[in-house]
Design a protein around this motif. Sequence first.
Motif, short mmCIF file in Angstrom:
data_model
loop_
_atom_site.label_atom_id
_atom_site.label_comp_id
_atom_site.label_asym_id
_atom_site.label_seq_id
_atom_site.Cartn_x
_atom_site.Cartn_y
_atom_site.Cartn_z
N UNK A 170 52.63 41.20 33.69
CA UNK A 170 52.43 41.40 35.12
C UNK A 170 52.60 42.87 35.49
N UNK A 171 53.62 43.51 34.91
CA UNK A 171 53.83 44.94 35.15
C UNK A 171 52.70 45.78 34.57
N UNK A 172 52.21 45.40 33.40
CA UNK A 172 51.08 46.11 32.80
C UNK A 172 49.87 46.03 33.72
N UNK A 173 49.58 44.84 34.23
CA UNK A 173 48.47 44.68 35.16
C UNK A 173 48.68 45.51 36.41
N UNK A 174 49.89 45.49 36.93
CA UNK A 174 50.19 46.28 38.14
C UNK A 174 49.91 47.76 37.91
#
Length: 376
Positions: A170-174
């Motif tokens: 999720x952080x990577x996508x963000x």
Amino acid sequence: MVTEVKKMLSGHLRNVRGWRSKRRMVVFESDDWGSVRMPDRATYDLLLTKGVRVDNCPFNSYDSLARENDLTALFETLKRHRDVNGHYPVVTANCVVANPDFEKIRSCHYEAYHYELFTETLKRYPQCGRSFDLWQQGIQDHIFYPQFHGREHLNVARWMAALQKQLPETLLGFDLNLFGLSKMITSETRASYLEALAVENAAEQRVTNAILADGLVLFQGLFGYASPSFIAPNYVWSSLNEKVLLTHGVRYIQGQRRQLLAKGFAGARRTVGHYTGQRNASGQIYLVRNCCFEPSLYPKMDSVSACLAQIKTAFQWGKPAIIAMHRVNFMGAIDEANRTRNLYQFNKLLVGIQKNWPGVEFVTSDTLGAIIEETL
């Protein structure tokens, strides 16, 4: 053989109940306009190198904000055809009006959510500078008619909680300005971020109702008219959402035959059935999709033949043909071949419709809703 029989029976079951007409009307309902998905090919390739199998999800493989050339190509295809009344086919473009403001959320360390209008998002994307101008031209030409799909295509509470927990993918996508990674292709154990109206308790319900009301006001400010119809992101919503929609002028609710309800909310059932012409407790009318043109989602299917068969079944039962076709089918920023081959098939579908049913009428969702309302 058994599978084919089941498909045939399912197609008839979608059309048994509800409103009927001798008029042969076709509605093209297309979801997800305005929402960010995969920013560009470089982001797609980077996620693959990080082990995120974006290639296993059609939305992550092909979907993106509509570029100018995507819109121009779609509009040119629509303008090759006219119905018995001289009208072009028209896309009911179900759109969200906002996206996360990634920079502001990052600057406050994920402690608060911020959004921006999708028209602001467009300004930062290549070949999108004139996209909203083309939307407005499509409205004027009666080939592209936006309706309300939500403020964002995002469950804000779920996403923000995941960011605060620092879920890695999720952080990577963000960090790549992306929230729509399918839960089916990540290693994270979580619910979908795309079910914008899914709630688990009364407090969350109040929040989603406020988001809906805000989005509807923003929609009218952007387009200069209130949206008479609505489709819930991922087909998840509640009767309490419907009451909020009604106060802002939504009289027609688009959807599938089964409405999805969030698990755990007030002990509600997981699904509720609907049919075209059905009224809810607030008097709003349901419009139920009974056809599908989704070549990006089902590449092994003959999408044209399958859709024509579904239209035939709908007309046999005296029903309008309400065709689901997501934005992803017409996007070419990630893979231009996706747009090219699908517009070729879409043109074949339009030719087939007019060849088989010369008296066909192309209408929008809200026009169909008004016709039904007049006869109930």
